[in-house]
Write a protein that holds these residues in place. Sequence first.
Motif: not given
Lengths: 411, 411
Positions: A47, A53, A358-359, A379-380, A383, A388-389, A391, B370-371, B385-386, B388, B394, B397-398, B401
């Motif tokens: 993601i 974020p 959201d990412p 999206e799921i 992840a 990983l995550r 920018r 996003r479960v 988990g999603g 990460l 962060d 802001p998360i 949003d």
Amino acid sequence: MTAQKILLVILDGIADRPCDALDGRTPLQAAATPVLDRLASEGICGIMDTIAPGIRPGSDTAHLSLLGYPPERYYTGRGPLEAEGCGIRMEPGMIGFRANFATIDENGAISDRRAGRIPSTTPLCEAIRDGVDLRTFGVEIFFEPGAGHRAALALRGDGLGANVTSNDPKHEGFPPLQIRPMTEAGSDQHTADVANEFLRQSQEILLDHPLNRERKLSGLAPANAVLIRGAGLMGRFEPFSEKWKMTGSVISAAALISGIGSAVGLEHIDIPGITGSADSDLGAKISRAESELERKDFVLMNIKGADEFGHDGMAEGKRDFIEVIDGALTPLLARTDIMIAICSDHTTPCSVKDHSGDPVPLLIRGPDVRVDSVTAFDEISVASGGLLRVRGGDLMPILVDLINRSQKYGA
Amino acid sequence: MTAQKILLVILDGIADRPCDALDGRTPLQAAATPVLDRLASEGICGIMDTIAPGIRPGSDTAHLSLLGYPPERYYTGRGPLEAEGCGIRMEPGMIGFRANFATIDENGAISDRRAGRIPSTTPLCEAIRDGVDLRTFGVEIFFEPGAGHRAALALRGDGLGANVTSNDPKHEGFPPLQIRPMTEAGSDQHTADVANEFLRQSQEILLDHPLNRERKLSGLAPANAVLIRGAGLMGRFEPFSEKWKMTGSVISAAALISGIGSAVGLEHIDIPGITGSADSDLGAKISRAESELERKDFVLMNIKGADEFGHDGMAEGKRDFIEVIDGALTPLLARTDIMIAICSDHTTPCSVKDHSGDPVPLLIRGPDVRVDSVTAFDEISVASGGLLRVRGGDLMPILVDLINRSQKYGA
């Protein structure tokens, strides 16, 4: 084998949140996407926060970030980028505006903010360009048509400020507003004066223009006024070819995106039949991207339709159009020789009808990538991928490194 | 449905490392936590570095970071935040100190650094506030009781520096020290002079105070000296309501945490029966948080007990208290209308008996998230988990949003 070329496919606004209409799945989860899923299986996923974020990106700031131009340093408003996208060669210091044609009635009130969705304004733009004279202000004007009723205005001259208001009253039934400076600076006053004079002269030219007389005779709304907004000062962009040591092209139906590409020095490839909507000729885009990669190192291709469904809140339509996109991407399955990155510029949840922070999903597929266990592009699923995550600002360094063209930092 | 409100639950120091006493599990892993696990199942999880990877946070710097106030910019020592938490309205430029009452013997040596754990010092603080006169220094004093033997001191006046030492010799059997400036600056010398004069006058007032005479007659240690430490200059905080466009409250038994909340402009909600320890009335906290959310956009609730078990190295006690917390959180299961974030401010490993720099678990549960597939709330499970791995900065802001109140950056 090492890839020599990079294809960056940006599926504009394709990411979403769980949708009630899709039983809590996102459109990407609900759509059958065998091509994207196979590319995900053969690549590495993750993601990506295109800016950071939770930060809700515009398409403009997101694309700048993805190309490696931090928006906090390079973004100066949408006007100059949109002007560049309409084909005006914006130089640092020039002021750019987004523009569109509107209809005003005999009393001067706006009766149609889109001039009856006039399909093309090229002759009107030419008449304005030839007719408006701002030499007494020491200012040169540029005015180019965009898609449909849209256009772009740019001003070149000394001492022009960018902090000015729009003349768009936003509602029909009101006359256009005067442009006003938003600060005490003389430069902003100067731009406001120039812009107001531009609008006055334009209106005179449009009043009796043959195209408008014709439209009135046909019962169509004349395009007899110009609305301008989004003033911004064109900045100085480090050329893409110097920054990344690569040549590149941009393929996009959206003037804003091609403008960003063009501003950083990518060649804008104009393709007949691409519209930025669901009726776009995606096949033409993909095959042109492939042919561009014959002569260039890098191609940015933006596919826009899914974003529109998000803005309209149409989850099922978005799901279905994603399946169309997926089919159009089929030729990429065979292109195991190039580094392909596929992502979104931002999430456009159908529940929000606008962008969210959201990412977005990201996949990179090509020679030498560390293939992870992700087998679905949504999206799921992504992840849990090997990237990983990351920018948006990380993407170009990662891609350039994967084709072994990065500079070593240290010894 | 979109959530309109945010509840941020900070389980102070609940995160840990594997504990020998728990067969290599963390207290969160070892505890039965059906409520936290169900929230995790219904939400999105991840790990979070409240400041940055490997940085060992204080509760103060962690909370600042989680609220979106980077501690490197906003943290100026614990004193001013603790003073704010004791109810002193700290203004930028004021100097705050943590204070506590102690007992000195006839020779002037400290015989009890906590004055026999005196339960309340309100009359002593009043006597000091009324009796101490620093007008010859051009300085106004503020002195308020905290929990038990604790209090806070603040100074207001021109030219006060914050770089001064404590008068606490840290060991019993020694007399209080003189406050000394830690730099050559005249402002620090000035604060040292003022503080020493404050301490001299306070001691005179305490010597014959009726409460202390009473305590001596009852065989209790008199609170006849004040120790001060943690001097800091109050900074200027951008108000929470301007920064996040939300109203908010803070619920915490710890003066430091309520002080941080209050400093950024959250309303501090005082609840009888909450203690910041294992005997706290957690039910009262949760139900007050829910009622606060009727009238506010945001509530920060800190639940502290688990941290104490970490500091005491009691893994089994920590595990058991986590089960108490879990039960107290039960009402949150029904609150599917709000955005709930649950995390820790830092890890407090029983093996370290202090904070560590390990990341903390984070879960976000509410409409539109996003479960992911995480079904247990512990340090190891949430790492897949999603979300990460994110940073404390962060989080706001998360969350903002996710309730669709973020500003778009760009167009």
